[in-house]
Design an enzyme around this catalytic site. Structure first.
Site, short mmCIF file in Angstrom:
data_model
loop_
_atom_site.label_atom_id
_atom_site.label_comp_id
_atom_site.label_asym_id
_atom_site.label_seq_id
_atom_site.Cartn_x
_atom_site.Cartn_y
_atom_site.Cartn_z
N PRO A 107 0.83 -1.19 0.00
CA PRO A 107 0.00 0.00 0.00
C PRO A 107 0.87 1.25 0.00
O PRO A 107 1.77 1.38 0.80
CB PRO A 107 -0.80 -0.10 1.29
CG PRO A 107 -0.36 -1.33 1.97
CD PRO A 107 0.84 -1.85 1.31
N GLU A 108 0.56 2.12 -0.92
CA GLU A 108 1.21 3.42 -0.94
C GLU A 108 0.22 4.42 -0.35
O GLU A 108 -0.83 4.02 0.15
CB GLU A 108 1.60 3.77 -2.39
CG GLU A 108 2.47 2.68 -3.04
CD GLU A 108 2.91 3.00 -4.45
OE1 GLU A 108 3.06 4.19 -4.76
OE2 GLU A 108 3.12 2.06 -5.23
#
Length: 284
Positions: free
Chosen positions: A2-3
């Site tokens: 996840p960014e």
DNA sequence: CAAGTTACCTGACGGC
DNA sequence: TGCCGTCAGGTAACTT
């Protein structure tokens, strides 16, 4: 995994399920994540405490309770958090569960265990969290993340611009996907020296980064294999990928061939026609 | 001090 | 069918 957009989507998704809920119990699988899970501390300090806030900083989530104590989460590459009915079937790699007072529980699932859960005691928590993020760069949407700041930080850096914008000490939240997408959309070659960008290029890149991240958040993030938001629905920004994962396909702008190359050990995708290496001279 | 390397983990996939 | 190497959204501790 996840960014910034995915973490933001998880934060917004979890928020209504967590605010004003009281933690009844905490369960840990016993498996170590990136760091040991502070199971004992959570059980001792957080039971019967009410959750009063959940926020995001960089790729981290910050949870605070009414006793002053709090938690910081990082999802690593494969981490995810969601709300489930208490006692419902758990998944492999559910490593931490917080039972809530409305027959639900918050679960932290992380296949590769690169994620982390940090406990912050009530005493001096504001100071401790500030210290924790001391070396984290500004949020890309903040005023502090200006063209002047970025070009200044990059001024003596010969590393590739892609590695530079992925460095969370410089600017927070940009990972491999959004670095690739933002550079393509800015027409900047990922191997350009960070110090070689003109202020005009920095302005364009910063604008595009903000636009791309905002668009991705609106789409619920990118679901590649295992990312699901708190709702259990995947995001759909991946249908908007123009460069990431598209080696060998035609560039949407010029029809040329999209290339793949490791930069700083990370898969990098670019169009050699639209993203030229020019003016790649250090201004050291 | 900047930059490169390695380590932490599991699982999916392709080649043989 | 299975074994093996490679790769995957991240980060930080090392070494050079």
């Amino acid at each position: 995994m996840p960014e910034l957009p995915e973490v933001e989507v998880i934060c917004q998704g979890l928020l209504p399920h967590l605010i004003n809920r009281t933690i009844l119990s905490v369960y840990c699988s016993g498996k170590q994540l990136r760091t040991p899970v502070p199971c004992k501390e959570m059980q001792k300090e957080l039971c019967k405490k009410k959750i009063i806030s959940l926020s995001r900083r960089a790729k981290y989530l910050i949870l605070k309770t009414d006793c002053g104590g709090g938690l910081v989460f990082h999802l690593g590459m494969t981490g995810n958090m969601g709300i489930f009915k208490t006692g419902s079937v758990t998944k492999k790699h559910d490593h931490v569960c917080w039972e809530l007072d409305n027959k639900t529980e918050l679960r932290f699932n992380d296949t590769r265990r690169f994620g982390a859960v940090y406990f912050f005691p009530a005493k001096n928590i504001t100071k401790a969290i500030k210290q924790f993020f001391l070396n984290t760069g500004p949020e890309p949407f903040s005023r502090a993340c200006s063209v002047q700041y970025l070009s200044g930080q990059a001024s003596r850096r010969n590393i590739a611009i892609k590695q530079f914008i992925m460095d969370n000490h410089m600017v927070a939240g940009i990972g491999n996907i959004y670095a690739n997408e933002s550079l393509f959309r800015s027409g900047i070659h990922p191997e350009r020296a960070a110090s070689s960008l003109s202020d005009k290029e920095w302005k364009r890149l910063l604008t595009v980064i903000r636009k791309t991240l905002t668009h991705a958040i609106k789409c619920g993030g990118s679901t590649i294999s295992d990312f699901l938001g708190a709702s259990g629905d995947g995001g759909y920004f991946q249908i908007n990928f123009r460069i990431y994962g598209k080696a060998g396909e035609k560039c949407s702008e010029c029809g040329g061939l999209i290339m793949k190359k490791a930069i700083g050990g990370r898969a990098s995708f670019f169009c050699p026609v639209c993203q030229k290496i020019v003016g790649n001279h250090s201004r050291r």
